[in-house]
Structures are given as structure tokens and as C-alpha cells.
Design an enzyme around this catalytic site. Structure first.
Site, short mmCIF file in Angstrom:
data_model
loop_
_atom_site.label_atom_id
_atom_site.label_comp_id
_atom_site.label_asym_id
_atom_site.label_seq_id
_atom_site.Cartn_x
_atom_site.Cartn_y
_atom_site.Cartn_z
N HIS A 144 43.63 38.30 29.75
CA HIS A 144 43.04 38.04 31.09
C HIS A 144 44.92 38.08 31.75
O HIS A 144 44.86 38.58 32.60
CB HIS A 144 42.18 37.44 31.70
CG HIS A 144 41.29 37.86 30.74
ND1 HIS A 144 40.75 38.54 31.96
CD2 HIS A 144 40.24 37.11 30.56
CE1 HIS A 144 39.28 39.31 31.33
NE2 HIS A 144 38.91 37.48 30.38
N HIS A 147 46.62 41.57 31.32
CA HIS A 147 46.20 42.39 32.40
C HIS A 147 47.15 41.61 33.84
O HIS A 147 46.79 43.11 34.54
CB HIS A 147 44.71 42.17 32.17
CG HIS A 147 44.16 43.47 33.19
ND1 HIS A 147 43.57 43.11 35.05
CD2 HIS A 147 43.66 44.39 33.07
CE1 HIS A 147 43.42 44.28 35.15
NE2 HIS A 147 43.27 45.44 34.36
N GLU A 148 46.49 41.05 34.38
CA GLU A 148 46.77 40.22 35.54
C GLU A 148 48.56 40.37 35.82
O GLU A 148 49.41 40.78 37.32
CB GLU A 148 46.90 38.43 35.28
CG GLU A 148 44.84 38.98 35.87
CD GLU A 148 44.18 39.43 37.08
OE1 GLU A 148 44.77 39.67 37.81
OE2 GLU A 148 42.81 39.97 36.74
N SER A 149 49.22 39.94 34.82
CA SER A 149 50.64 40.67 35.14
C SER A 149 51.46 41.57 34.32
O SER A 149 52.80 41.76 34.16
CB SER A 149 51.20 39.12 34.59
OG SER A 149 51.20 39.05 33.12
N ARG A 269 40.26 45.89 30.16
CA ARG A 269 40.21 44.40 29.63
C ARG A 269 39.88 44.42 28.40
O ARG A 269 40.61 43.77 27.16
CB ARG A 269 39.59 43.43 30.93
CG ARG A 269 40.38 43.44 32.19
CD ARG A 269 39.38 42.20 32.72
NE ARG A 269 39.98 41.91 33.75
CZ ARG A 269 40.52 41.47 34.80
NH1 ARG A 269 41.27 40.64 34.25
NH2 ARG A 269 40.89 41.69 36.51
#
Length: 293
Positions: A144, A147-149, A269
Site C-alpha cells: 500500500h 501504491h500511495e507514493s 493493489r
């Protein structure tokens, strides 16, 4: 210089290196005790561990006037107030995930090789801040965070770097003058109402409210805030401790990705997670349930 002097210098150098243990407060090593030595100050624990075959680290607290709890490994690291962890030949937490595993998890997903500093901060923060003690949950978290960064490359939300997105993420009564609370760190922490409790938990004050860009500027804070968010919102969410990766996605962005029209993002994801699992040496693809199925 004579041979004897050279040997003496080498001996002193080795002693100096061996006499050092990496140290981390409010932590513990989640392994059985190898030996227990009571009535000892913390400063004795490193040397005691070095003298015991198979000892890789120690946990120390004030029990019985000070006790060294010797361990045969350096992880998993768990949160334990008042306990100090020391490790030989590595950073606290390297028993949870090695740098090679961490690096492969990132590069096998098509992103650039992460730095040693990123790895050190990851393993040092995962247990104390995120309460993560299993490789499987660490695999969920790094998936995660990547994925977020954008593969650990974006510690500031791309769309807000230039102007701070002054008309977005506003919370009257919380925001400090001149501060913008757009996504920062490896979880892209957003909104003052997240910056404030994260700051209080990590520092006992509101420094991240008054200087919000610290979350992006300082590597350790970028990880600490990510793991704070994980501990608060994901770690104990239904299904996560049972290994359901979809449940961790739901806890992070379920309203948009699990129940709405963006399920393809949640599925991506999961595809990343399967690669992380292989990189971490975990068997199988992991449990997909908890989000769109």
C-alpha cells in the site's frame, strides 16, 4: 609501525565495532528468551550478548533492577513501552525483512531501487509505530505504501507540490496559518485532522500541524506517519490479522475502490501484493478477500 602495534590497532578497532549495538527505545523482540541476566544496567547487555553463542540482540527493562533478555534474532520488532532493544550486526527489525527482500519487493514491481536509508527507517518503524510483527503484514503495508507514493518516490502529492493546493484539504479550526495539509509521506497523509493526532502520538505535541512539510522532508517521519496511519486504521481492521489483503485495501480506501467504480485500482493493489509476497519469500498469492469479493 611495528607488527605488534599494527595488531594492537586492529584489535582495538574490532573491539570498538563489536562493542556497538544498534539501539531502539519502546520496542521489544518477539522471540523467546535465549538467556536472562538480572540486576544489570542496559549498558552491560550488548557485551553480555556478544559473549553468548547465538545471541543477536537483547531487550532490556528495569525489571529486578535492570534485566537483559537475550535473543537469538533481531526481529520481529514489536511495540513495548519502557523496553529498549539492542541488536548486533544490523538494524533493529532486520529479522522481519532483509534489505534484499525489501529492495526486490520494490524493484520487482517496476520501481527504482530503494535506498538503505528507506529500508532502515521502514524496519525501525514497522513494529514500534505500526505494531507489525509478521512478514505477511509487512508485505501488506509496503504494498500500500508503494501504491500511495508511486513506488516510494513521492513524499509529496504531485498535484500540490507547486502551490500547496491552498483550496483543498482545509479544516477550519484545525489548520495553522500558512500550512497546507495535502498528501505527504509514504501513505500520503492528508488533512489537518490526521496531521494533528499523528503529531500528538509521535511527538506529544502539534509540531506537524505547525510545520506540515516535516512529513515529507524527514525520512523517518515519512515512515512514522505512514505506520501511525496503519496502526490507527488498518492493523486491527476486520480481516487484516487473518491475512485478508482486500480487508487492508478496504480500511485505506474502501469507499472508492471496493464498493465504487474503481475496483480495478484495488485489483492492481492485489497484483502488486502478490509480487511483494514472492519477493519476501512468502508462499502463495495471499488471501484476496475483503474488498471487491
Amino acid at each position: 609501525m611495528s607488527l605488534n602495534k599494527v595488531l594492537l590497532v586492529l584489535a582495538l578497532t574490532v573491539t570498538s565495532v563489536l562493542g556497538q549495538c544498534s539501539r531502539q527505545e519502546n520496542s521489544d523482540i518477539g522471540l523467546p528468551d535465549l538467556q536472562v541476566h538480572s540486576g544489570r544496567p542496559e549498558g552491560d547487555c550488548c557485551g553480555i550478548c556478544q559473549s553468548v553463542s547465538g545471541c543477536r540482540g537483547y531487550a532490556w527493562n528495569s525489571y529486578e533492577g535492570g534485566t537483559c533478555w537475550l535473543k537469538a534474532g533481531t526481529g520481529p520488532i514489536t511495540f513495548n513501552p519502557g523496553v529498549v532493544v539492542g541488536t548486533i550486526g544490523g538494524d533493529p527489525g532486520d529479522g522481519l525483512v532483509s534489505y534484499q527482500e525489501f529492495s526486490q519487493a520494490v524493484t520487482n514491481n517496476g520501481y527504482p531501487t530503494p535506498s538503505q536509508q528507506q529500508y532502515n527507517a521502514f524496519v525501525s518503524s514497522a513494529g514500534p509505530k505500526g505494531q507489525i510483527s509478521s512478514k505477511q503484514e509487512a508485505a501488506m503495508a509496503i504494498t500500500h505504501f508503494m501504491h500511495e507514493s508511486d513506488g516510494l518516490r513521492a513524499k509529496r502529492e504531485y498535484a500540490c507540490i507547486e502551490n500547496g493546493c491552498p483550496d483543498s484539504y482545509r479544516t477550519p479550526g484545525c489548520d495553522a496559518n500558512g500550512q497546507w495539509y495535502y498528501g505527504r509521506g509514504y501513505i500520503q497523509l492528508s488533512w489537518c485532522y490526521n496531521y494533528r493526532p499523528a503529531s500528538m502520538y509521535l511527538f506529544g505535541d502539534e509540531r506537524l500541524v505547525w510545520d506540515s512539510d516535516m512529513v515529507a522532508r524527514e525520512e523517518t517521519i515519512a515512515w512514522d506517519t505512514a505506520f501511525w496511519f496503519w496502526m490507527q486504521n488498518v492493523h486491527n481492521a476486520a480481516g487484516v490479522q487473518q491475512g485478508m489483503f482486500g480487508a487492508s485495501t478496504r480500511a485505506i480506501n474502501g469507499g472508492l475502490e471496493c464498493d465504487g467504480p474503481n475496483q480495478h485500482i484495488a485489483r492492481h493493489r492485489y497484483e502488486m501484493y502478490k509480487i511483494v509476497r514472492r519477493s519476501f519469500g512468502l508462499s502463495g498469492d495471499g488471501d484476496e478477500r475483503g474488498c471487491y469479493n
